[in-house]
Design a protein around this motif. Structure first.
Motif, PDB file in Angstrom:
ATOM      1  N   SER A   1       0.732  -1.109  -0.131  1.00  0.00           N
ATOM      2  CA  SER A   1       0.128  -0.295  -0.082  1.00  0.00           C
ATOM      3  C   SER A   1       0.848   1.656   0.155  1.00  0.00           C
ATOM      4  O   SER A   1       0.145   2.427  -0.574  1.00  0.00           O
ATOM      5  CB  SER A   1      -0.287  -0.006   1.279  1.00  0.00           C
TER       6      SER A   1
ATOM      7  N   HIS B   1      -2.306  -9.963  -1.835  1.00  0.00           N
ATOM      8  CA  HIS B   1      -1.357 -10.362  -0.890  1.00  0.00           C
ATOM      9  C   HIS B   1      -1.503 -12.052  -1.079  1.00  0.00           C
ATOM     10  O   HIS B   1      -2.371 -12.803  -1.616  1.00  0.00           O
ATOM     11  CB  HIS B   1      -2.424 -10.132   0.520  1.00  0.00           C
TER      12      HIS B   1
ATOM     13  N   ASP C   1      -6.534  -1.685  -3.628  1.00  0.00           N
ATOM     14  CA  ASP C   1      -6.300  -2.511  -2.701  1.00  0.00           C
ATOM     15  C   ASP C   1      -6.723  -2.787  -2.183  1.00  0.00           C
ATOM     16  O   ASP C   1      -8.106  -2.137  -1.273  1.00  0.00           O
ATOM     17  CB  ASP C   1      -4.621  -1.410  -2.493  1.00  0.00           C
TER      18      ASP C   1
ATOM     19  N   GLU D   1      -9.784  -1.616   2.251  1.00  0.00           N
ATOM     20  CA  GLU D   1      -8.812  -2.518   3.724  1.00  0.00           C
ATOM     21  C   GLU D   1      -8.771  -1.085   4.678  1.00  0.00           C
ATOM     22  O   GLU D   1      -8.720  -1.483   5.154  1.00  0.00           O
ATOM     23  CB  GLU D   1      -7.393  -2.741   3.614  1.00  0.00           C
TER      24      GLU D   1
HETATM   25 MG    MG Z   1      -2.364  -2.817   2.774  1.00  0.00          MG
END
Ligand code: MG
Ligand code: TYD
Length: 468
Positions: free
Chosen positions: A102, A215, A172, A125
């Motif tokens: 990020s 991720h 993201d 997120e």
């Molecule tokens: Mg992140």
């Protein structure tokens, strides 16, 4: 939402199974299989096939100039993408949670917006306030970057389609995305794939460059970046060791550039700082010349990179010798040990062997073989390798040292950092760049770094029977 049927899909590799089981037959992962609803097959199957539309087929010739790339202004990032983001392309940035994905994306977009570009950052997120705090920490508060917090793909697409397409849009992360078209939970393979596919299609149609963050997941409970690698044009992985400050951005797939480029960053209190001279960083401050350390003159993409290889050979305390490797391939270590034993009589095989690439770097190049072998022999023999010396060369099973590409740029980098000697494969044609070169033909020649190897071999095997 039509629920046609369910299937059981491995969240790690995407294989589907007719029933649930604890272990995925395809990839061997445990507890990775999850029940998912599947959408009706597109087109409805052969019996209900809808009539298609004729598409025009064209030849390869083009008058169009290649689309202008969009460099973000972060040189290390642009190097890895191959000179900037390509309009209409999709790029995936994968990495462990907390590694700094990020951060790098926000920095790249912030910098791009500061230079006058139109960039949009959608976070699924973090809340807007969190993103703002992060931006403030990195000194990007004044960047005219458009922020959004959303996880539903339809919402995101409606927002993007309502205005002028952005030059760059970042999402993201893909694991938070979901589409109302499926009734699978967010984070499942089906959701991640479908949502990413819709975004990629938007990018292609609008000309926006799409950045997806994913991720890497270990337990398979949510789908990892592997699930969408085939959908995107480029895949970058952000790597680094916990406890170390620097991070390496590595291209593993790139339709518009080379895949062996890396970008090196250092995580600071104010975000990620570019590291223009990584060799100095990875060599660190070498103080003592202890036995078992060798400097490898490596190459990452087009860039030479020097790093220290550390080996420790010690007597085995348990029945089975231990092998612990950080930053290199375990299989390759086993091979080098076997070659050293068979071709040079260096019987390290029965000892514990620890191998570490200093600084948390990961090396994939076979050219590191010679440096690894030298470090092993040096630790085994208890004698430090000559100072100010670099090594490179590939070891074959016959024990020969084979030449490696771009010897000249490796030597130049070594000279730049003050090294005086280099051990190189015999037959290397390169300008010495002021270094004293020693050509090595076979691993047996490494014995110069380890006196009386056979005695030492007995010493280890016989647990102190013979002391040299
Ligand atoms: Mg992140
Ligand atoms: P982050 O980008 O949130 O990771 P990811 O998106 O890959 O999950 O990075 C989080 C880590 O970076 C966190 O441990 C804090 C650290 N960090 C810094 O050290 N300095 C900074 O300026 C920032 C923004 C983060």
């Amino acid at each position: 939402m039509v629920k046609s049927s369910t299937s059981y899909v491995c969240q790690s590799c995407g294989a589907s199974a007719p029933k649930w089981s604890g272990k995925c037959e395809a990839c061997g992962g445990w507890n990775t299989i999850v029940e998912e609803g599947i959408a009706p097959p597109l087109g409805g199957g052969a019996s209900r096939r809808v009539k298609g539309r004729k598409i025009s087929l064209e030849d390869l010739k083009t008058e169009d100039a290649p689309p202008k790339r969009r460099p973000t202004g972060i040189a290390e990032f642009d190097r890895v993408t191959g000179g900037g983001l390509v309009p209409g392309s999709a790029l995936l940035v994968g990495g462990d949670p907390g590694i700094g994905k990020s951060t790098i994306i926000l920095q790249a977009l912030g910098k791009y917006a500061q230079a006058g570009g139109h960039a949009v950052y959608i976070s699924g997120e973090e809340a807007m306030a969190q993103v703002r705090m992060r931006a403030a920490r990195m000194g990007l508060s004044d960047a005219p970057l458009m922020l959004g917090a959303a996880t539903n793909v339809e919402d995101i697409l409606a927002t993007l389609e309502s205005g002028k397409p952005p030059d760059i849009v970042a999402i993201d992360s893909i694991q938070t995305l979901w589409t109302g078209a499926l009734d699978a939970a967010p984070g499942t393979i089906a959701q991640v794939r479908t949502a990413s596919f819709d975004l990629v299609r938007y990018a292609k149609a609008s000309g926006a460059a799409l950045l997806l963050v994913g991720h890497v997941t270990k337990d398979g409970q949510i789908a990892g970046p592997k699930a969408v690698e085939h959908l995107v044009d480029a895949v970058l992985y952000f790597e680094g060791e916990r406890g170390h400050h620097f991070r390496v951005l590595r291209a593993v797939k790139n339709r518009f550039g080379a895949t062996d480029e890396i970008g090196v960053f250092e995580m600071t209190g104010k975000g990620l700082a570019e590291v223009a001279n990584p060799s100095a960083l990875f060599l660190g401050d070498r103080k003592s010349a202890a036995p078992g350390t060798a400097v490898f003159a490596g190459l990452e993409g087009t860039r030479p990179l020097l790093c220290e290889i550390q080996a420790l050979v010690s007597a085995t305390t348990y029945g089975t010798p231990r092998r612990a490797v950080v930053g290199w391939d375990t299989g390759r270590l086993a091979m080098i040990l076997a070659v050293l034993d068979a071709r040079a009589g260096v019987g390290i095989g029965a000892s514990d062997v620890y191998l570490n690439v200093a600084g948390g770097l990961k090396i994939g190049e076979p050219a590191a073989d010679l440096a690894v072998a030298a470090a092993l022999v040096s630790s085994f023999g208890g004698e430090a390798l000559p100072r100010d010396t670099v090594f490179f060369g590939e070891i074959s099973l016959s024990g020969d040292i084979r030449p490696v590409p771009q010897a000249e740029s490796r030597l130049k980098e070594a000279a730049k950092l003050g090294f005086k000697n280099a051990f190189i494969p015999a037959g290397t044609k390169a300008d010495a760049a002021g270094l004293a070169l020693t050509e090595i033909t076979s691993v047996a020649e490494l014995l110069r770094f380890a006196p009386e190897p056979t005695l030492r071999r007995e010493k280890t095997l016989g647990r102190g029977k013979v002391e040299s």
